[in-house]
Design an enzyme around this catalytic site. Structure first.
Site, mmCIF file in Angstrom:
data_model
loop_
_atom_site.group_PDB
_atom_site.id
_atom_site.type_symbol
_atom_site.label_atom_id
_atom_site.label_comp_id
_atom_site.label_asym_id
_atom_site.label_seq_id
_atom_site.Cartn_x
_atom_site.Cartn_y
_atom_site.Cartn_z
ATOM 1 N N LYS A 156 2.607 -2.806 6.140
ATOM 2 C CA LYS A 156 2.860 -2.769 4.687
ATOM 3 C C LYS A 156 4.177 -2.112 4.155
ATOM 4 C CE LYS A 156 -1.175 -3.871 3.267
ATOM 5 N NZ LYS A 156 -1.587 -5.149 2.666
ATOM 6 N N TYR A 212 -1.353 0.027 10.123
ATOM 7 C CA TYR A 212 -1.498 -0.636 8.755
ATOM 8 C C TYR A 212 -0.141 -0.282 7.931
ATOM 9 C CZ TYR A 212 -3.850 -1.536 4.268
ATOM 10 O OH TYR A 212 -3.850 -1.672 3.020
ATOM 11 N N SER A 220 0.998 -1.288 -0.044
ATOM 12 C CA SER A 220 0.171 0.176 -0.118
ATOM 13 C C SER A 220 0.995 1.207 -0.036
ATOM 14 C CB SER A 220 -1.015 0.148 1.297
ATOM 15 O OG SER A 220 -1.443 1.124 1.412
#
Length: 252
Positions: free
Chosen positions: A160, A156, A143
Site C-alpha cells: 500500500k 500488505y 490504506s
C-alpha cells in the site's frame, strides 16, 4: 424508483462486487455515472450489477493481476460505453499475517502483483484507451497501513505504501490531462477486514476518536468527491480516512 441522472461519465472499479469497491460503484451510479465493476466471482458480479442497475452497470469477471484481463476489461468498457473517465484501483489482497522476518517471499510477491502491479496495469490501459487524449481521473485505494507501521500485515503495508508512491508518479506523468489521487482508509467494516474486528468490534472502535469503525459508504463518498469536477485542482494526494485514529499517535 426515480430516474437516475446521467452525468455522461464512465468509471471502471476493480474489485467492485462487494465492500469498498461496491460502495464506490454505488456512489458513482447515484451521481449519474455508468460503471464497470470487476471481480473474481461471476455470480457476485451479476448480483452487484443487478443491485446497481443493469442500465447503468456492467460486470467483467477475472483476476485483477492478469494482464490479459486488464486489457480485456478496458476493451469491453470502450466497446460498451465509448469512454473511460474514471479508474478506481480497488482490487487487493492480504494473504499473509505475521512478522516480515518469517514471511514466504512468494506470498509477498503475490501481494505486490495484486495490489501494485495490477493498479499500474489498469492505469496504463486506461491512459492509452481514453485518458491520454481526453482526460479523466485515477483513484488508488491504499490504506493507512501504507502510511504507518503495520505490525503483522507488513507485506500488505509495504504494497500500500507502493500504491501511495505510484499515485505520486502517475500524477506527475499524467498531468495536466488526468488527475491521480489515493485514499488511505483505516479499518472499514468489510468481509475483507473481518478478521480484524469480528467478535471485538467495540474494542476496536474504542481506538477511534469518532467512536466507530469505518463503513464502505465513508470511502464511497470520498471517492465520489475525488473523481468529481469539484476536485479538479487536486492531484498527487493521498487522503487519509481514519475516523481520527492518527490523532491518538503518541498518546498513552
Amino acid at each position: 424508483m426515480a430516474a437516475l441522472e446521467d452525468s455522461g461519465k464512465v468509471a471502471l472499479i476493480t474489485g467492485g462486487s462487494r465492500g469498498i469497491g461496491f460502495a464506490i460503484a454505488e456512489a458513482l451510479v447515484a451521481r449519474g455515472d455508468r460503471v464497470c465493476v470487476t471481480g473474481r466471482n461471476e455470480e457476485s458480479l451479476k448480483a452487484a450489477v443487478e443491485q446497481l442497475s443493469p442500465e447503468r452497470a456492467m460486470g467483467v469477471p477475472g483476476k485483477a493481476h492478469d494482464p490479459e484481463h486488464q486489457a480485456h476489461v478496458v476493451e469491453r468498457v470502450m466497446e460498451q460505453y465509448g469512454r473511460l473517465d474514471h479508474l478506481v484501483n480497488n482490487a487487493g489482497t492480504n494473504p499473509v499475517f505475521g512478522a516480515l522476518a518469517d514471511l514466504d517471499i512468494g506470498a509477498v510477491r503475490k501481494t505486490f502483483e495484486m495490489n501494485v502491479l495490477s493498479a499500474l496495469g489498469f492505469a496504463q490501459h486506461a491512459w492509452a484507451a481514453w485518458q491520454r487524449e481526453n482526460g479523466g481521473s485515477i483513484l488508488n485505494i491504499a490504506s493507512i497501513a501504507g502510511v504507518s507501521a503495520s505490525p503483522f500485515i507488513g507485506a500488505y503495508g509495504m504494497s500500500k505504501a507502493a500504491m501511495v508512491n505510484l499515485t505520486l508518479q502517475l500524477a506527475h506523468e499524467f498531468a495536466p490531462t488526468a488527475r491521480v489521487n489515493a485514499l488511505a482508509p483505516a479499518l472499514v467494516k468489510t468481509r475483507f477486514a473481518a478478521a480484524l474486528y469480528e467478535g471485538r468490534e467495540a474494542e476496536a472502535a474504542a481506538r477511534y476518536p469518532m467512536a466507530r469503525l469505518g463503513a464502505p459508504e465513508d470511502v464511497g463518498g470520498a471517492a465520489a468527491f475525488l473523481t468529481s469536477e469539484e476536485a479538479g485542482w487536486i492531484t498527487g494526494q493521498t487522503l487519509v480516512l481514519d475516523g481520527g485514529l492518527f490523532l491518538n499517535a503518541g498518546v498513552d
